[in-house]
Enzyme design. Structure first.
Site, PDB file in Angstrom:
ATOM      1  NE  ARG A 162     -42.730  23.453   1.061  1.00 52.50           N
ATOM      2  CZ  ARG A 162     -41.409  23.631   1.036  1.00 52.50           C
ATOM      3  NH1 ARG A 162     -40.790  24.075   2.111  1.00 52.50           N
ATOM      4  NH2 ARG A 162     -40.715  23.394  -0.040  1.00 52.50           N
ATOM      5  CE  LYS A 193     -38.238  41.171 -11.032  1.00 55.27           C
ATOM      6  NZ  LYS A 193     -38.810  41.353 -12.369  1.00 55.27           N
ATOM      7  CB  ALA A 240     -37.166  22.031   2.641  1.00 58.27           C
ATOM      8  CG  PHE A 242     -37.197  23.313 -20.194  1.00 54.98           C
ATOM      9  CD1 PHE A 242     -37.605  22.493 -19.155  1.00 54.98           C
ATOM     10  CD2 PHE A 242     -36.859  24.629 -19.899  1.00 54.98           C
ATOM     11  CE1 PHE A 242     -37.693  22.974 -17.851  1.00 54.98           C
ATOM     12  CE2 PHE A 242     -36.938  25.112 -18.605  1.00 54.98           C
ATOM     13  CZ  PHE A 242     -37.350  24.287 -17.580  1.00 54.98           C
ATOM     14  CB  THR A 290     -44.405  23.545 -13.024  1.00 52.54           C
ATOM     15  OG1 THR A 290     -43.880  24.798 -12.597  1.00 52.54           O
ATOM     16  CG2 THR A 290     -45.083  23.707 -14.366  1.00 52.54           C
ATOM     17  CD1 TRP A 332     -43.862  26.505 -17.414  1.00 53.90           C
ATOM     18  CD2 TRP A 332     -43.654  26.577 -19.633  1.00 53.90           C
ATOM     19  NE1 TRP A 332     -43.402  27.749 -17.733  1.00 53.90           N
ATOM     20  CE2 TRP A 332     -43.262  27.821 -19.094  1.00 53.90           C
ATOM     21  CE3 TRP A 332     -43.596  26.389 -21.025  1.00 53.90           C
ATOM     22  CZ2 TRP A 332     -42.821  28.890 -19.887  1.00 53.90           C
ATOM     23  CZ3 TRP A 332     -43.165  27.450 -21.816  1.00 53.90           C
ATOM     24  CH2 TRP A 332     -42.779  28.680 -21.258  1.00 53.90           C
ATOM     25  CE  LYS A 337     -39.942  20.175  -5.330  1.00 53.27           C
ATOM     26  NZ  LYS A 337     -38.892  20.217  -4.331  1.00 53.27           N
ATOM     27  CG  PHE A 356     -34.544  21.407  -0.652  1.00 48.59           C
ATOM     28  CD1 PHE A 356     -34.646  22.655  -1.284  1.00 48.59           C
ATOM     29  CD2 PHE A 356     -34.187  21.395   0.689  1.00 48.59           C
ATOM     30  CE1 PHE A 356     -34.399  23.842  -0.587  1.00 48.59           C
ATOM     31  CE2 PHE A 356     -33.947  22.576   1.389  1.00 48.59           C
ATOM     32  CZ  PHE A 356     -34.058  23.788   0.750  1.00 48.59           C
TER      33      PHE A 356
END
Lengths: 555, 555
Positions: free
Chosen positions: B94, B105, B273, B381, B73, B409, B71, B301
């Protein structure tokens, strides 16, 4: 005269890049924070490492009284005075803690016409250094409880975890808590509590670290408590030292701001002056020495606590060699040391002044014991009478020390030119600084040496177990560390009411603590508050923004 | 392809003043934080208030799965795509929370060639906003306990103080504590605890406030607990609202950074959220709308939680009127919604994809219910097969919605030009946003409306006492507030395992909370964690600086 905040707000600040340029720093050497604050980058600091070092001047004072001495004001005034007479000088002082400003009113850095700006930012979040210390400290705390929660491989004794949490807030309700309640998912319940951020050992470490590698090494050495065999457990055992260093990477870079007269000031770090050493950061002082001919810095409280720690802890550990000491005194504070009540300070009282000079005299003698040239700065108040000032001059002359009348509060750097000229003359040759005690002196003897030679105590009365703990640390290889004494700042003794130059008293040594990361042993002689509370009517009740978005009630 | 952090570190960032100039902002309009971050000043924001507003595009998504939707990205890619086709666009997202990065990570803002930089700063202290929220929140907490300590004039019931403390740290040991132990000097003992900073109502307030005056008004309305008569006590009663506003003054200014393609991004605020509304700040969105022709923003979300709150809370309270909605979907995530296990995602499975499209279809229908044009962004993808993509296109065509294949991406903005053109065409006319429910609908009915019309629940099962509390607030004048539902993000239902488009379920309503400062009522449907813990092997163990001072292990 206007108030400090009015003067600060009316300041004609130069862009911080111009101030940096005066130090020979280009745009890439600084990280701006707004237009009037910047950090000097790690790269820029490394690039200066081999430059010749300027002269280092310590500003200290007689024992503080409610009358005020004006140590920071004199530090700033002297810096401006030096620049006015053509000496390239930088001022180095500590940062202010945010939390206490919401209890009592916040303070200027300096006062009158001798201030560092921007005053509001410096009393609020500034460049975030203290928040970074808070985060690093509390990450270690979270990792300790997390380690215990997930099987406790290190066999940490939850009852013997001495690492608390910190917050930059006056919050008495956090002093003593039971944490990790609510069942197994919330960890292993134990007693703990919070200190204020400036009391964190991480703050002391930030101020003593020479670079990032040294920072990480010191963080790793922090002792967080004991395991089931009563052996120390360190932050490195927990595996927190790397992540703590990452959190402190930016904070280790000194903050550049300016005086009202647009001279550079590095304001960086702020450890407590009781349970810690109370000096600005080593990295700021060294950077200033590489970039200026004169560096004027100060130490917390009076010379018995502040200058002693500056010399025996900061200078020793950082390999700094100061060149001169300025002892600040005021007629008012000397009269209080001579027995005058605060309400009666307005009236001339040469007798009391003479009596109070005993306090000044002892500090002068102590500073000379370090092999350093000393000058007395008489920080002038408009209520001082000619007779009082003459008597103070007489006292100093009789003790072979120059006293210089300073009017920087009223006139800025122009009021400190005489002091500046004296300092330049005094430091024509490098100082021959000798520490009070050698590294190899046993810990107990170090404590005794400070108490007897600096405070003039007759003896040290140690609570049961204290000497055994010192011997334990001695055996564990910590015997080479210097000692950091936490006691009242109001007297040479442990009794805050014993002004002047008391003698023959005992120093009660209640407790000792090992700050293995910072690199000193703390000797606690009296009640030391590490988490203040808010007063009945906290300043926060009156703090707000006015219609123009200007902060009100903070000062 | 390189990792996100490698790409981010190799970015050719422009000086932040150049990015500001692209928005028409001069040097005095921003406060730089280093060379690649800045805040836009309150003055500059006020000066833009009357400018025509750009188009507002919301990026939302199907329900999240471990397969990832991309989202953020897509938000960044669309922003870059718009700029590439000549539309002046700004991205608004945000800020990240510091604490969780030491558990798992840290994350990129975006991914691949569609990222916002500087990535490391944005995962650490950034510009200090979250620290300011922590300070403001905890000042109120300290003032509450201080008030009780000094005589408790407001007759606060210590057992009914609901205002906890916060820390930006994953620290389970702080969840539930007994504080103020150790005797009368330390306050009145009571049960309390800590949440993580992003769960603070102060964070939600910062993100909903329109200016400093509104910020203070909202802070003042915070209900901190009840007095002896069970009447609410507010932050204004405590007298903390002014000082909290001072602590948040700088933090309310939006942060300007840039995408990899040097387009402006405002990264500001970060409320949860679930118990909060999960959107970036109103002030950032408005500022971006005044300075750009297109503003691309996202909500937390999936669209059931995030978009619903964006539309019914943020847009309603801020008077924002969005112009289009982008629903992000991936073949992988749709296949998971269609029943494929994560391990099997590599294999082509058109049937499962078609089944999973039910989830997408319902989100599309919901978004259309707000009167807004909708486009589906297929975040590509490399493992997606032609047959799968074709099936997804077929599904969308059959439902009368355009679907655009996006390769941002891999290609950055160039991969989102088609999506950008579609969005420009869709927003040639202003959107006709209609909220889901009117302000005057009773609180209980609002909850039912969301659960039935957005989630498609058959009914809401309220725990005992919940409806009485809602009626109490209704009577006390809070009935006009919108509702913020906290439930699992993985399903339309309250059961995280019910993927796809479940129907006929009940939503269990466990608890309701009044966030009078933020301006919504929280309805808690499930277990919501407000203070995470660290895992057995926290990321912090591997985080550190390498020899070049570069952060390792954070990503």
């Amino acid at each position: 005269m206007k108030s400090d905040i009015e003067i600060a707000r009316a300041a004609h600040k130069q862009p911080i890049s111009d101030i940096a340029a005066r130090l020979g720093l280009g745009a890439a050497d600084i990280l701006p924070y707004g237009h009037d604050k910047a950090k000097i980058t790690h790269d820029a600091i490394r690039a200066q490492a081999d430059r010749p070092q300027g002269r280092l001047i310590l500003v200290t004072a007689i024992n503080p009284t409610p009358a005020g001495e004006g140590k920071t004001t004199t530090t700033v005034g002297l810096g401006d005075g030096l620049n006015r007479i053509g000496a390239r000088a930088t001022v180095c002082i500590r940062e202010a803690s945010l939390g206490p400003n919401f209890g009592m009113k916040g303070g200027a850095a300096g006062g009158g016409m001798a201030q560092i700006v921007p005053m509001e930012d410096m009393n609020l979040h500034f460049t975030g250094d203290f928040h970074a210390v808070t985060s690093a400290h509390n990450l270690l705390a979270a990792m300790i409880d997390n380690h215990i929660h997930w099987g406790n491989e290190l066999r940490i004794d939850p009852r013997r975890v001495t690492w608390r949490r910190v917050m930059d807030m006056n919050d008495r309700a956090l002093r003593q808590n039971v944490i990790a309640l609510g069942g197994p998912a919330n960890g292993v319940p134990r007693e703990s509590g919070f200190d204020i951020t400036v009391a964190s050992e991480v703050m002391a470490i930030l101020c003593l670290a020479s670079d990032l590698a040294d920072l990480q090494a010191r963080l790793g050495r922090i002792v967080i408590g004991q395991n089931a065999d009563r052996q120390p457990v360190t932050a490195r055992d927990i595996g927190a030292d790397g992540a703590m260093t990452v959190l402190l990477r930016d904070a280790l870079q000194p903050n550049l701001v300016q005086t009202l007269e647009n001279n550079p000031a590095l304001v960086h770090g702020g450890p407590f002056a009781n349970i810690a050493h109370g000096c600005n950061s080593v990295i700021a002082t060294r950077t200033a020495l590489a970039l200026s001919d004169y560096v004027v810095t100060e130490a917390g409280f009076g010379a018995d606590l502040g200058a002693e720690k500056f010399l025996d802890i900061k200078c020793r550990l950082a390999g700094l060699s100061p060149d001169a000491v300025v002892v600040v005194a005021t007629v008012r504070a000397l009269k209080m040391n001579g027995g005058v009540a605060r309400a009666d300070l307005g009236a001339e009282n040469v007798e009391a002044l003479r009596a109070g000079c005993a306090n000044l005299g002892r500090h002068i003698e102590n500073m000379r014991g370090y092999g350093l040239p000393v000058v007395v700065a008489i920080n002038h108040f408009t209520t001082d009478t000619e007779a009082e000032i003459a008597a103070l001059h007489d006292y100093c002359r009789a003790h072979g020390v120059e006293a210089v009348l300073c009017r920087h509060w009223e006139l800025g750097g122009a009021g400190a030119e005489d002091l500046a000229r004296t300092v330049v003359a005094m430091t024509a040759e490098r100082g021959a600084y000798t520490p009070l005690y050698p590294d190899e002196m046993p810990l107990w003897d170090k404590i005794e040496t400070i108490c007897k030679r600096i405070y003039r105590a007759a003896r040290v009365d140690a609570a049961p177990g204290v000497r055994a703990r010192l011997e334990e640390w001695q055996a564990a290889g910590h015997g080479h560390l210097p000692v950091c004494i936490a006691k009242t700042q109001y007297s040479f003794s442990a009794d805050p009411a014993a002004l002047g130059a008391p003698e023959g008293f005992a120093i009660p040594l209640r407790e000792v603590r090992l700050a293995a990361g910072a690199g000193f042993v703390v000797a606690i002689c009296g009640d030391i508050m590490t988490m203040p509370g808010l007063p009945r009517e906290p300043a926060a009740l009156r703090i707000g923004l006015d219609a123009e978005g200007q902060v009100q009630g903070l000062f």
